[in-house]
Motif scaffolding. Structure first.
Motif, PDB file in Angstrom:
ATOM      1  N   SER A   1       0.843  -1.206   0.000  1.00 55.00           N
ATOM      2  CA  SER A   1       0.000   0.000   0.000  1.00 55.00           C
ATOM      3  C   SER A   1       0.872   1.247   0.000  1.00 55.00           C
ATOM      4  N   ALA A   2       0.273   2.352  -0.489  1.00 57.48           N
ATOM      5  CA  ALA A   2       0.958   3.651  -0.458  1.00 57.48           C
ATOM      6  C   ALA A   2       1.151   4.102   0.989  1.00 57.48           C
TER       7      ALA A   2
ATOM      8  N   VAL B   1       0.227   0.259  -7.388  1.00 55.89           N
ATOM      9  CA  VAL B   1       1.493   0.737  -7.963  1.00 55.89           C
ATOM     10  C   VAL B   1       1.412   2.230  -8.257  1.00 55.89           C
ATOM     11  N   SER B   2       0.318   2.669  -8.881  1.00 47.60           N
ATOM     12  CA  SER B   2       0.136   4.100  -9.187  1.00 47.60           C
ATOM     13  C   SER B   2       0.139   4.936  -7.911  1.00 47.60           C
ATOM     14  N   GLU B   3      -0.525   4.418  -6.878  1.00 44.43           N
ATOM     15  CA  GLU B   3      -0.594   5.155  -5.605  1.00 44.43           C
ATOM     16  C   GLU B   3       0.779   5.265  -4.949  1.00 44.43           C
ATOM     17  N   VAL B   4       1.573   4.198  -5.025  1.00 41.94           N
ATOM     18  CA  VAL B   4       2.916   4.244  -4.422  1.00 41.94           C
ATOM     19  C   VAL B   4       3.826   5.176  -5.225  1.00 41.94           C
TER      20      VAL B   4
ATOM     21  N   VAL C   1       9.395  -2.498  -3.687  1.00 40.12           N
ATOM     22  CA  VAL C   1       8.653  -3.524  -4.424  1.00 40.12           C
ATOM     23  C   VAL C   1       7.212  -3.444  -3.924  1.00 40.12           C
ATOM     24  N   VAL C   2       6.277  -3.287  -4.852  1.00 36.97           N
ATOM     25  CA  VAL C   2       4.855  -3.231  -4.494  1.00 36.97           C
ATOM     26  C   VAL C   2       4.225  -4.559  -4.887  1.00 36.97           C
ATOM     27  N   GLU C   3       3.829  -5.322  -3.877  1.00 39.56           N
ATOM     28  CA  GLU C   3       3.288  -6.660  -4.136  1.00 39.56           C
ATOM     29  C   GLU C   3       1.771  -6.634  -4.050  1.00 39.56           C
ATOM     30  N   GLY C   4       1.137  -7.008  -5.152  1.00 43.51           N
ATOM     31  CA  GLY C   4      -0.322  -6.994  -5.230  1.00 43.51           C
ATOM     32  C   GLY C   4      -0.949  -8.300  -4.771  1.00 43.51           C
ATOM     33  N   PRO C   5      -2.284  -8.375  -4.826  1.00 48.34           N
ATOM     34  CA  PRO C   5      -3.011  -9.522  -4.268  1.00 48.34           C
ATOM     35  C   PRO C   5      -2.985 -10.800  -5.107  1.00 48.34           C
ATOM     36  N   LYS C   6      -2.356 -10.772  -6.286  1.00 49.49           N
ATOM     37  CA  LYS C   6      -2.300 -11.985  -7.108  1.00 49.49           C
ATOM     38  C   LYS C   6      -1.013 -12.782  -6.909  1.00 49.49           C
ATOM     39  N   ALA C   7      -0.191 -12.350  -5.969  1.00 45.89           N
ATOM     40  CA  ALA C   7       1.089 -13.018  -5.726  1.00 45.89           C
ATOM     41  C   ALA C   7       0.891 -14.390  -5.085  1.00 45.89           C
TER      42      ALA C   7
ATOM     43  N   ASP D   1     -10.862  -7.470  -4.539  1.00 40.95           N
ATOM     44  CA  ASP D   1     -11.418  -6.117  -4.553  1.00 40.95           C
ATOM     45  C   ASP D   1     -10.610  -5.235  -5.510  1.00 40.95           C
ATOM     46  N   PRO D   2     -11.253  -4.649  -6.536  1.00 39.49           N
ATOM     47  CA  PRO D   2     -10.537  -3.810  -7.505  1.00 39.49           C
ATOM     48  C   PRO D   2      -9.771  -2.652  -6.868  1.00 39.49           C
ATOM     49  N   ASP D   3     -10.212  -2.206  -5.683  1.00 39.28           N
ATOM     50  CA  ASP D   3      -9.521  -1.106  -4.998  1.00 39.28           C
ATOM     51  C   ASP D   3      -8.113  -1.487  -4.557  1.00 39.28           C
ATOM     52  N   PHE D   4      -7.843  -2.794  -4.530  1.00 36.47           N
ATOM     53  CA  PHE D   4      -6.515  -3.258  -4.097  1.00 36.47           C
ATOM     54  C   PHE D   4      -5.744  -3.919  -5.248  1.00 36.47           C
ATOM     55  N   ALA D   5      -6.222  -3.736  -6.474  1.00 32.88           N
ATOM     56  CA  ALA D   5      -5.551  -4.307  -7.645  1.00 32.88           C
ATOM     57  C   ALA D   5      -4.148  -3.728  -7.761  1.00 32.88           C
ATOM     58  N   LEU D   6      -3.221  -4.530  -8.269  1.00 34.93           N
ATOM     59  CA  LEU D   6      -1.823  -4.113  -8.373  1.00 34.93           C
ATOM     60  C   LEU D   6      -1.667  -2.810  -9.155  1.00 34.93           C
ATOM     61  N   GLU D   7      -2.384  -2.687 -10.266  1.00 34.43           N
ATOM     62  CA  GLU D   7      -2.284  -1.476 -11.080  1.00 34.43           C
ATOM     63  C   GLU D   7      -2.583  -0.225 -10.249  1.00 34.43           C
TER      64      GLU D   7
END
Length: 365
Positions: A144-145, A195-198, A167-173, A186-192
């Protein structure tokens, strides 16, 4: 369009791919050096790295330090490329593994599974004591940011130091995830999005300090098209774990790798790990038995993780992962990312990197 380089301070990787650290013996010197030889950043995982040492039951602390030193040295003998280690904050021997890695002049320390709030303290102490200019880069793994901001503020105020990258690790890891179970879809936590927020979050710290803080995307990245997408979004590179398991050089048993090749989309499941986090793994009888509460009797000789609820757990996660690594999947399980079902063969690391490069080059905007 060829791969851009990945720069972390004065360390340059010609291939913008970090091989994810996969613990309990999946990514050791053989895999890490192979990735480094192809221009990426090869990563040795520190989590219970000493599980194959003969005295790990009696002297887990010494066994893990010895194994870490041994694997870093072996990797350096096999490559002149960039090498990193992954050391989870949750490990009880976190400090010892960090100090050992600094002593072995590792290029990068990646650290997640908790916030590495005091990581710069070890770096500063080591290099002041040895009167050397700092070489090792410190790269936290966040989801998260908010976590990125907390680390930047804490490190800057307490140590006058900013992360060398994130390294920003998303929920599909695969493996342990820094999300609640309900956030994984939840789309609010999607990697894309994260990453943009960080990337946005670190801009203020870059502006104040003049230091560039690259952001690396991780979790569910499968092919060259994915790599291009994230680089065009502003990421400096990507981290990939699952793809590197199905390689000749991966340090796991061939039966472990074959489980990836044979996995279907339905085989991927999220478990509740004894360490208190959700984890993404491949379904098998061991996983199903543990869900039913069928206890695998064990004592905890390792005490490897701070927050492991081993008294309530039906199994020892370190032993389960080691059994799987050795190919004994009836007594353990394999962690994996969401895209494991797309893997159809075990190939050399060089062939994998070449295919990712070709896909990246041939992908249109």
């Amino acid at each position: 369009m060829s791969f851009p380089t990945l720069k972390i301070g004065d360390i340059i990787a010609n291939t913008p791919i970090i091989q994810g650290g996969m613990g309990v013996g999946i990514s050791l010197s053989k895999l890490a050096s192979a990735v480094a030889n192809e221009g990426g950043i090869g990563v040795i995982a520190g989590a219970m790295i000493g599980m194959s040492e003969p005295d790990v039951g009696k002297n887990p602390l010494e066994a893990n330090i010895r194994a870490m030193r041994k694997e870093i040295r072996k990797a350096k003998e096999m490559t002149k490329g960039v090498l990193g280690v992954n050391i989870m904050v949750a490990l009880t021997n976190f400090a010892d593994l960090v100090k050992t890695s600094l002593d072995e002049k590792i290029d990068v320390i990646f650290s997640g599974a908790g916030l590495p709030l005091d990581l710069p303290a070890y770096l500063k102490e080591y290099y002041e004591e040895h009167k050397e200019k700092a070489h090792t880069k410190l790269v936290p793994i966040v989801s998260s940011a908010r976590a990125a901001k907390i680390l930047c503020k804490k490190w800057a105020s307490k140590y006058d130091y900013l992360p060398d990258a994130f390294v920003v690790e998303g929920p599909k890891a695969g493996g342990h995830l820094g999300f609640k179970a309900e956030q994984l879809e939840d789309p609010d936590f999607a990697l894309e999005k994260v990453v943009s927020e960080v990337i946005d979050a670190v801009k203020e710290f870059e502006a104040k300090s003049g230091k560039t803080i690259p952001v690396i995307a991780a979790g569910g990245i499968y092919n060259g098209e994915d790599i291009k997408k994230f680089i065009e979004m502003g990421a400096a590179g990507v981290q990939m774990g699952t793809r590197f398991v199905a390689t000749d050089e991966c340090d796991a048993d061939d039966r472990f790798k074959q489980a990836y090749v044979e996995a279907t989309e339905e085989d991927v499941t999220v478990i509740k790990s004894p360490v208190g986090l959700p984890g993404r793994a491949l379904k098998n009888k061991f996983v199903e038995d543990s869900r039913k509460g069928l206890k695998k009797p064990f004592k905890c000789p390792f005490e490897c993780i701070h927050n492991c609820a081993h008294e309530q757990s039906p199994y020892c996660i370190a032993a389960a992962l080691l059994n799987a690594k050795k190919g004994n999947l009836s007594r353990g399980f394999a962690f994996s990312g969401t895209n494991v079902h797309r893997i159809k063969e075990i190939i050399p690391v060089r062939k994998l990197i070449d295919s990712l490069r070709n896909e990246f080059s041939s992908t249109n905007k």
